[in-house]
Design a protein around this motif. Structure first.
Motif, PDB file in Angstrom:
ATOM      1  N   UNK A  59       0.858  -1.190   0.000  1.00  0.00           N
ATOM      2  CA  UNK A  59       0.000   0.000   0.000  1.00  0.00           C
ATOM      3  C   UNK A  59       0.891   1.236   0.000  1.00  0.00           C
ATOM      4  N   UNK A  60       0.590   2.165  -0.908  1.00  0.00           N
ATOM      5  CA  UNK A  60       1.304   3.445  -0.957  1.00  0.00           C
ATOM      6  C   UNK A  60       0.265   4.558  -0.938  1.00  0.00           C
ATOM      7  N   UNK A  61       0.405   5.467   0.020  1.00  0.00           N
ATOM      8  CA  UNK A  61      -0.489   6.620   0.127  1.00  0.00           C
ATOM      9  C   UNK A  61       0.341   7.884  -0.047  1.00  0.00           C
ATOM     10  N   UNK A  62       0.079   8.618  -1.102  1.00  0.00           N
ATOM     11  CA  UNK A  62       0.882   9.800  -1.420  1.00  0.00           C
ATOM     12  C   UNK A  62       0.573  10.944  -0.469  1.00  0.00           C
ATOM     13  N   UNK A  63       1.617  11.567   0.039  1.00  0.00           N
ATOM     14  CA  UNK A  63       1.477  12.799   0.804  1.00  0.00           C
ATOM     15  C   UNK A  63       1.641  14.020  -0.091  1.00  0.00           C
ATOM     16  N   UNK A  64       2.167  13.800  -1.275  1.00  0.00           N
ATOM     17  CA  UNK A  64       2.332  14.881  -2.253  1.00  0.00           C
ATOM     18  C   UNK A  64       1.221  14.802  -3.296  1.00  0.00           C
ATOM     19  N   UNK A  65       1.028  15.872  -4.020  1.00  0.00           N
ATOM     20  CA  UNK A  65       0.006  15.925  -5.062  1.00  0.00           C
ATOM     21  C   UNK A  65       0.587  15.431  -6.385  1.00  0.00           C
ATOM     22  N   UNK A  66      -0.274  14.879  -7.224  1.00  0.00           N
ATOM     23  CA  UNK A  66       0.180  14.443  -8.538  1.00  0.00           C
ATOM     24  C   UNK A  66       0.507  15.632  -9.430  1.00  0.00           C
ATOM     25  N   UNK A  67      -0.286  16.711  -9.316  1.00  0.00           N
ATOM     26  CA  UNK A  67      -0.092  17.900 -10.144  1.00  0.00           C
ATOM     27  C   UNK A  67       0.346  19.085  -9.292  1.00  0.00           C
ATOM     28  N   UNK A  68       0.982  20.033  -9.944  1.00  0.00           N
ATOM     29  CA  UNK A  68       1.370  21.269  -9.267  1.00  0.00           C
ATOM     30  C   UNK A  68       0.125  22.056  -8.869  1.00  0.00           C
TER      31      UNK A  68
END
Length: 236
Positions: A203-212
């Motif tokens: 499982x990977x949960x992004x803390x960053x956004x995909x787009x600017x």
């Protein structure tokens, strides 16, 4: 895609063989675990704009090397620091189009858009990213020098740098793609790998956004965040 899946299946078989070979090895009190990994995921996106839906099968493939650094005498606790490569695709009805003023986003309605004054049917539409990744894992496993089937819980973070981020569109009349400058280069998030023997849940949960920051669709701002769930295989 076919070549990548073939490689995935091949390395999965190698993982099983490597673990079986360990059964006949002499007892090594300085053994290391899980130094190569290979994974496949289903990719979803959170914080979606209104009327956003995912289409097709959004997938991810990852692989790499991790340096296993035991921190106790029994070698059941360790730190893992690695380097890997990943490909991720996110299929949806969010259409990114390249204009003279930058990238514009719109929601595809009923799989039909207007290109050059003509209505065309959309077959596939996606964001695609290629990343160099650095996983940092805090590892627990109940392994021993002569036990090759064991439970593992690996938690930590993964840092990634996008070396290629594109928006791709396939319609009934044409194919098009462009390097999307809105895709955020630096990605990071939390990860958890839990399992027994060969098969492990990833499982990977992004803390960053995909787009600017500053992405809008119909005057609505949105901050897409990836969530990836799948399987990860380790090779000694």
């Amino acid at each position: 895609m076919k070549q990548l899946l073939f490689g995935f299946i091949l390395l999965t078989n190698l993982s099983v063989l490597a673990q079986n070979d360990r059964q006949s090895d002499h007892m090594d009190l300085k053994y290391l675990e899980d130094q190569f990994y290979l994974g496949i995921t289903y990719n979803s996106l959170l914080n979606k704009p209104t009327d956003f839906t995912q289409r097709n099968l959004s997938y991810g493939l990852q692989g790499g090397f991790i340096k296993d650094i035991p921190v106790n005498a029994d070698r059941t606790f360790a730190i893992g620091l690695g380097l890997g490569y990943a490909i991720n695709s996110y299929y949806s009805n969010l259409w990114a189009s390249e204009t003279s003023e930058g990238v514009e986003y719109s929601i595809i309605d009923e799989d039909v858009i207007t290109l050059d004054g003509n209505e065309v049917t959309v077959k596939r539409n996606k964001f695609e990213t290629h990343l160099l990744e650095v996983p940092l894992e805090f590892r627990w496993r109940n392994s021993s020098p002569n036990v090759y089937k064991f439970t593992r819980i690996y938690a930590g973070m993964k840092f990634g740098y996008i070396i290629g981020g594109r928006s791709k569109l396939v319609t009934s009349s044409d194919k098009s793609s462009f390097e999307n400058p809105d895709i955020r280069k630096f990605q990071y998030g939390l990860m958890l790998n839990v399992g027994y023997n060969t098969f492990n849940i990833h499982v990977y949960y992004a803390l960053s956004k995909l787009l600017e920051d500053g992405a809008f669709v119909d005057s609505e701002s949105f901050d897409l965040q990836p969530l990836r769930i799948g399987l990860i295989f380790y090779i000694l």
